[in-house]
Structures are given as structure tokens and as C-alpha cells.
Design a protein around this motif. Structure first.
Motif, PDB file in Angstrom:
ATOM      1  N   LEU A 182       0.866  -1.180   0.000  1.00  0.00           N
ATOM      2  CA  LEU A 182       0.000   0.000   0.000  1.00  0.00           C
ATOM      3  C   LEU A 182       0.899   1.226   0.000  1.00  0.00           C
ATOM      4  O   LEU A 182       1.700   1.415   0.916  1.00  0.00           O
ATOM      5  CB  LEU A 182      -0.908   0.010   1.233  1.00  0.00           C
ATOM      6  CG  LEU A 182      -1.892   1.183   1.329  1.00  0.00           C
ATOM      7  CD1 LEU A 182      -2.937   1.111   0.216  1.00  0.00           C
ATOM      8  CD2 LEU A 182      -2.580   1.210   2.690  1.00  0.00           C
ATOM      9  N   ASN A 183       0.786   2.050  -1.031  1.00  0.00           N
ATOM     10  CA  ASN A 183       1.612   3.252  -1.174  1.00  0.00           C
ATOM     11  C   ASN A 183       0.708   4.490  -1.150  1.00  0.00           C
ATOM     12  O   ASN A 183      -0.142   4.661  -2.016  1.00  0.00           O
ATOM     13  CB  ASN A 183       2.403   3.198  -2.480  1.00  0.00           C
ATOM     14  CG  ASN A 183       3.495   2.145  -2.450  1.00  0.00           C
ATOM     15  OD1 ASN A 183       4.528   2.336  -1.834  1.00  0.00           O
ATOM     16  ND2 ASN A 183       3.260   1.016  -3.113  1.00  0.00           N
ATOM     17  N   LYS A 217       2.747   4.618  -9.058  1.00  0.00           N
ATOM     18  CA  LYS A 217       3.013   3.688  -7.952  1.00  0.00           C
ATOM     19  C   LYS A 217       2.159   3.951  -6.720  1.00  0.00           C
ATOM     20  O   LYS A 217       2.149   3.152  -5.782  1.00  0.00           O
ATOM     21  CB  LYS A 217       4.490   3.711  -7.565  1.00  0.00           C
ATOM     22  CG  LYS A 217       5.013   5.005  -6.992  1.00  0.00           C
ATOM     23  CD  LYS A 217       6.455   4.783  -6.479  1.00  0.00           C
ATOM     24  CE  LYS A 217       7.194   6.099  -6.302  1.00  0.00           C
ATOM     25  NZ  LYS A 217       7.753   6.596  -7.561  1.00  0.00           N
ATOM     26  N   TYR A 218       1.417   5.061  -6.695  1.00  0.00           N
ATOM     27  CA  TYR A 218       0.636   5.413  -5.504  1.00  0.00           C
ATOM     28  C   TYR A 218      -0.794   4.894  -5.618  1.00  0.00           C
ATOM     29  O   TYR A 218      -1.422   4.970  -6.667  1.00  0.00           O
ATOM     30  CB  TYR A 218       0.630   6.929  -5.299  1.00  0.00           C
ATOM     31  CG  TYR A 218       2.009   7.540  -5.325  1.00  0.00           C
ATOM     32  CD1 TYR A 218       2.975   7.170  -4.394  1.00  0.00           C
ATOM     33  CD2 TYR A 218       2.360   8.467  -6.302  1.00  0.00           C
ATOM     34  CE1 TYR A 218       4.246   7.717  -4.427  1.00  0.00           C
ATOM     35  CE2 TYR A 218       3.633   9.013  -6.352  1.00  0.00           C
ATOM     36  CZ  TYR A 218       4.574   8.639  -5.416  1.00  0.00           C
ATOM     37  OH  TYR A 218       5.841   9.167  -5.466  1.00  0.00           O
ATOM     38  N   ASP A 219      -1.308   4.388  -4.486  1.00  0.00           N
ATOM     39  CA  ASP A 219      -2.689   3.905  -4.462  1.00  0.00           C
ATOM     40  C   ASP A 219      -3.674   5.059  -4.360  1.00  0.00           C
ATOM     41  O   ASP A 219      -4.775   4.980  -4.917  1.00  0.00           O
ATOM     42  CB  ASP A 219      -2.877   2.944  -3.288  1.00  0.00           C
ATOM     43  CG  ASP A 219      -2.132   1.637  -3.503  1.00  0.00           C
ATOM     44  OD1 ASP A 219      -2.554   0.860  -4.379  1.00  0.00           O
ATOM     45  OD2 ASP A 219      -1.121   1.400  -2.815  1.00  0.00           O
ATOM     46  N   PHE A 220      -3.327   6.115  -3.641  1.00  0.00           N
ATOM     47  CA  PHE A 220      -4.155   7.316  -3.579  1.00  0.00           C
ATOM     48  C   PHE A 220      -3.313   8.477  -3.068  1.00  0.00           C
ATOM     49  O   PHE A 220      -2.203   8.283  -2.570  1.00  0.00           O
ATOM     50  CB  PHE A 220      -5.400   7.111  -2.705  1.00  0.00           C
ATOM     51  CG  PHE A 220      -5.109   6.724  -1.280  1.00  0.00           C
ATOM     52  CD1 PHE A 220      -4.918   7.684  -0.296  1.00  0.00           C
ATOM     53  CD2 PHE A 220      -5.059   5.390  -0.914  1.00  0.00           C
ATOM     54  CE1 PHE A 220      -4.661   7.337   1.015  1.00  0.00           C
ATOM     55  CE2 PHE A 220      -4.800   5.024   0.405  1.00  0.00           C
ATOM     56  CZ  PHE A 220      -4.601   5.996   1.364  1.00  0.00           C
ATOM     57  N   LYS A 264      -6.898   8.391 -10.560  1.00  0.00           N
ATOM     58  CA  LYS A 264      -6.480   8.021  -9.203  1.00  0.00           C
ATOM     59  C   LYS A 264      -7.377   8.744  -8.195  1.00  0.00           C
ATOM     60  O   LYS A 264      -7.997   9.766  -8.506  1.00  0.00           O
ATOM     61  CB  LYS A 264      -5.022   8.413  -8.960  1.00  0.00           C
ATOM     62  CG  LYS A 264      -4.004   7.649  -9.796  1.00  0.00           C
ATOM     63  CD  LYS A 264      -3.606   6.345  -9.137  1.00  0.00           C
ATOM     64  CE  LYS A 264      -2.483   5.668  -9.885  1.00  0.00           C
ATOM     65  NZ  LYS A 264      -1.978   4.484  -9.176  1.00  0.00           N
ATOM     66  N   LEU A 274     -11.030   1.972  -1.114  1.00  0.00           N
ATOM     67  CA  LEU A 274      -9.873   1.172  -1.510  1.00  0.00           C
ATOM     68  C   LEU A 274     -10.332  -0.151  -2.115  1.00  0.00           C
ATOM     69  O   LEU A 274     -11.378  -0.685  -1.730  1.00  0.00           O
ATOM     70  CB  LEU A 274      -8.995   0.864  -0.294  1.00  0.00           C
ATOM     71  CG  LEU A 274      -7.861   1.826   0.050  1.00  0.00           C
ATOM     72  CD1 LEU A 274      -7.217   1.397   1.366  1.00  0.00           C
ATOM     73  CD2 LEU A 274      -6.822   1.899  -1.041  1.00  0.00           C
ATOM     74  N   LYS A 313      -6.726  -4.344  -0.594  1.00  0.00           N
ATOM     75  CA  LYS A 313      -5.812  -3.374   0.019  1.00  0.00           C
ATOM     76  C   LYS A 313      -6.279  -2.915   1.408  1.00  0.00           C
ATOM     77  O   LYS A 313      -5.515  -2.279   2.141  1.00  0.00           O
ATOM     78  CB  LYS A 313      -5.697  -2.136  -0.877  1.00  0.00           C
ATOM     79  CG  LYS A 313      -5.092  -2.379  -2.257  1.00  0.00           C
ATOM     80  CD  LYS A 313      -3.596  -2.254  -2.234  1.00  0.00           C
ATOM     81  CE  LYS A 313      -3.002  -2.307  -3.627  1.00  0.00           C
ATOM     82  NZ  LYS A 313      -1.543  -2.136  -3.635  1.00  0.00           N
TER      83      LYS A 313
END
Length: 409
Positions: free
Chosen positions: A53-54, A131-134, A159, A233, A237
Motif C-alpha cells: 500500500l503506497n 506507484k501510488y494507491d491514492f 487516481k 480502496l 488493500k
């Protein structure tokens, strides 16, 4: 709990991947390949516990990015991995800060958007947005033009982004000093409405704004913020976020407990697979090591390991001794070892009887191994539920002691 002794214990399947994993495990056991079954179960559990999780944190200098990153991870000044805070821009490149207990969870401190170094229209490409989830966009005042430009770019890249209005405790303190009739609820509503109106005027439709104080995460909108993240999410995740969360409400503690309960069947299956190996004493050794490892996970996530309790004592002013006085589980506030687990197991009469029956049954012709597997599954399943219940209850008591009350604020 009843099991058919001629079959692998039934496990509820949660996802298509669960179904696939169950079939692979069953197939391995049907072929008497216990080593493969154990490897498949470990592979599945490890994968679930290490889903990355990023989280990208961005905002202008002095908005409280670094403080948020540190408090979320339970890291204080002087600790390894401390994110430096200051009035000058400390972040020149995207900087990862890994959670000390959950290395699969990383908060990224991104440079402030705008200026010649990071123009808004190129910002996401410059910081490696994929690369970021949010994204969390933080501001300690109104959200400005660059924040809006960034939000538009994030949306265009499909995103998720969230606006966090930080340092709300400072605003409330200032308003309380200058108003004879002070209403915290009204002040917070005014601040939120002002932020939303400002964003709407700049073209952001239905903006989500959360009022947060990094020093009072149990207050204001932080719990609502976490609920929103969980809801939005992807399902796989959510546990990564939940387990890494500080225990700032009884609701979060309960959610962690529920998530851990879902995993218990897999650990019980691992124990059952080990019981299929006809080596005297092997299953007991495997079970004790397994229970110790899982109990450590519970203790760390609930903040009941010694370092977490010591940090909580420093941050709240409640002594470590007082926290320990409110704890009932023999596995909280202490190093959890296999010897400690065996002591707890032997103190529980029903569990000790199941363990003895398992060891004796494995050498009964024809039905011995299936019986041992069922008994091992039952023992591990019951013990992990017992340990989880005890530690979750202790987490609630510690939380209440930290707040100095019996209910959440």
C-alpha cells in the motif's frame, strides 16, 4: 466444532483466489503431499499479509505533511525513519517512509506542487504517480490554485485523492481565545464549508474535505477519513491500511479484530496440514511456533507490545505501569515466545486435552491421521480465537485508559 474425520476440515471461501488456494491444498493433501500443502497455505497467508500500500502525501511547505506521516506511523523525533518537519521545504524528491511494523505500507512525502521545479501540469509524471494507491492533499489554510490543479491532474490519471485540512486544533484554540461564546461544532462546520466552497469555485465538484489534527487523531474527522479510505480502496488493500492504523477508536480496534478473525481458518489449516505428518510431537511444536507468531501480529497491531505501550505512556502521560494494570491477557505487554504460548496452552484444560488426543490419535490405523488433522485444526482455531478475544479486549481497556474515560470521544 465437528469435523468429518475422513476429509480436510471445511473452510469458508471468501474470494475466487481463496477457492483456488483451497483446491490446491486439498489436492496436495489427497496426494499425501503435506509439504506442498503447508507451502501453499504459507504462500497464501504471506501474500495476504504483504500486499503493498503506497500513500502519497503532498501539500505546501509547513502544511503538516511530515507530522502527519510521523504520527500515522507512530514514529517520534529521534526514532529511525523520522520524517523531518520544518518551515523550509525539506522534500526535494519523493521520499518513502515505511511503517516500522508493516513494511508493506509506505507513506510518500512528495515535494510541494508548483514553482519552476514542480509545475502542476508535470507534477504527477515527475513524482511517478503510477506507484501510488491514492493521494492525500494537505493544507493548513485554504486549498490553493496549485492544490486544485494537482487534484484535476490526479483525477485525469484516474487516481483517488482526498483533501485534508490540517492543524484544526490550532484554529479551534485561536477561536476559543477570541470568542466569548465558543461552539467547536460551529467553527469546524464553518471551516469545512469555507474549504469546500473555495474548491468548488475553482472547479472541483463534490470535494471531500476532512478536518484533522495530527496530535488528536481520535477527534474531528480522522475516523471518518479512514472509513472513507476503507470504503473506496480495493478490497485486497483494505487490511493493509487497517492493520497499520493507530488504535484511535474502539471502532478501529473492532475492525482489526474482525479482519484477524477471517484469517484464523488459514492458520488452523496450516496446523492441520502439519498434523498429517506422523512424527511424534511435531504438530505441538509447529502449533506453538505458529500461535506465537500470530499472537505477535495481534499484539503489535493492537499496540500491546512493549515498545508500543512505552510510546503510548510517553505520549499520553499515563504510566506504563498503569497500562499494564489494565491488561488481563498473559500475552500483552510481554515478549511472546513459544514457551509462553505452551504455558498458556497447558493452563487451558480443554485445549490441553485436545492436544493430547491429537498426539494419541495420529497412530490409530486408517483414521489416525485424519483425526489428528481435525483435532489440530480445532485446537488452533479455538486458541487463536481465544487469544484474539483477550488481546482485543485489552486493546479496548488500554484505549480507554489512554483517553482517561470509558467511551470514545
Amino acid at each position: 466444532m465437528d469435523f468429518k474425520l475422513t476429509k480436510f476440515p471445511r473452510i469458508t471461501m471468501d474470494t475466487p483466489h481463496d477457492c483456488e488456494s483451497i483446491e490446491e491444498i486439498k489436492e496436495a493433501l489427497q496426494k499425501n503431499n503435506q509439504a506442498l500443502a503447508i507451502a501453499k497455505i504459507k504462500e497464501y497467508v504471506d501474500k495476504q499479509n504483504n500486499i503493498p500500500l503506497n500513500i502519497a502525501i503532498t501539500g505546501e511547505t509547513g502544511s503538516g505533511k511530515s507530522t502527519f506521516i510521523n504520527v500515522f506511523r507512530g514514529v517520534k523525533h529521534g526514532d529511525a525513519g523520522y520524517a523531518p518537519a520544518g518551515v523550509r521545504e525539506c522534500t526535494k524528491v519523493p521520499t518513502p517512509y515505511t511503517h516500522p511494523n508493516y513494511p508493506n505500507v509506505t507513506l510518500w512525502d512528495l515535494p510541494g506542487v508548483g514553482g519552476k521545479h514542480f509545475p502542476a501540469d508535470q507534477y504527477l509524471n515527475d513524482v511517478g504517480f503510477e506507484k501510488y494507491d491514492f493521494f492525500i492533499i494537505i493544507s493548513d489554510t485554504r486549498f490553493r490554485e496549485n492544490d486544485v490543479k494537482l487534484a484535476r491532474e490526479i483525477k485525469r490519471m484516474k487516481k483517488k485523492f482526498y483533501f485534508v485540512r490540517s492543524k484544526i486544533d490550532n484554529d479551534l484554540r485561536a477561536q476559543k481565545l477570541c470568542q466569548s461564546e465558543f461552539s467547536e461544532a460551529e467553527i469546524k462546520e464553518q471551516i469545512k464549508e469555507d474549504c469546500i466552497k473555495c474548491l468548488q469555485e475553482q472547479g472541483i465538484q463534490s470535494p471531500q474535505v476532512f478536518l484533522v489534527s495530527s496530535f488528536e487523531l481520535h477527534l474531528h474527522d480522522f475516523s471518518l477519513f479512514i472509513e472513507t479510505l476503507e470504503r473506496e480502496l480495493p478490497q485486497h488493500k483494505r487490511n493493509a491500511l487497517l492493520f497499520a492504523m493507530p488504535n484511535i477508536s474502539q471502532q478501529i480496534i473492532n475492525k482489526k479484530k474482525e479482519a484477524f478473525q477471517v484469517q484464523i481458518k488459514w492458520y488452523a489449516a496450516l496446523s492441520a496440514a502439519a498434523a498429517a505428518v506422523p512424527v511424534p510431537g511435531l504438530s505441538v511444536g509447529v502449533d506453538a511456533a505458529l500461535l506465537a507468531a500470530v499472537a505477535k501480529q495481534y499484539a503489535v497491531s493492537f499496540g500491546l507490545d512493549v515498545p508500543s505501550l512505552e510510546n503510548l505512556a510517553k505520549n499520553t502521560g499515563v504510566s506504563f505501569k498503569d497500562f499494564m494494570a489494565s491488561i488481563l491477557s498473559p500475552l500483552a505487554g510481554i515478549e511472546i515466545t513459544t514457551d509462553r504460548i505452551i504455558m498458556v496452552l497447558t493452563q487451558c484444560a480443554s485445549t490441553a486435552a485436545l492436544m493430547a488426543a491429537e498426539e494419541g490419535s495420529r497412530f490409530i490405523p486408517f483414521i489416525g491421521i485424519p483425526a489428528a488433522m481435525a483435532l489440530s485444526f480445532t485446537t488452533t482455531y479455538r486458541m487463536l480465537n481465544f487469544i484474539l478475544d483477550e488481546l482485543a479486549d485489552d486493546a479496548q481497556r488500554v484505549f480507554e485508559k489512554a483517553l482517561g474515560c470509558n467511551t470514545t470521544e
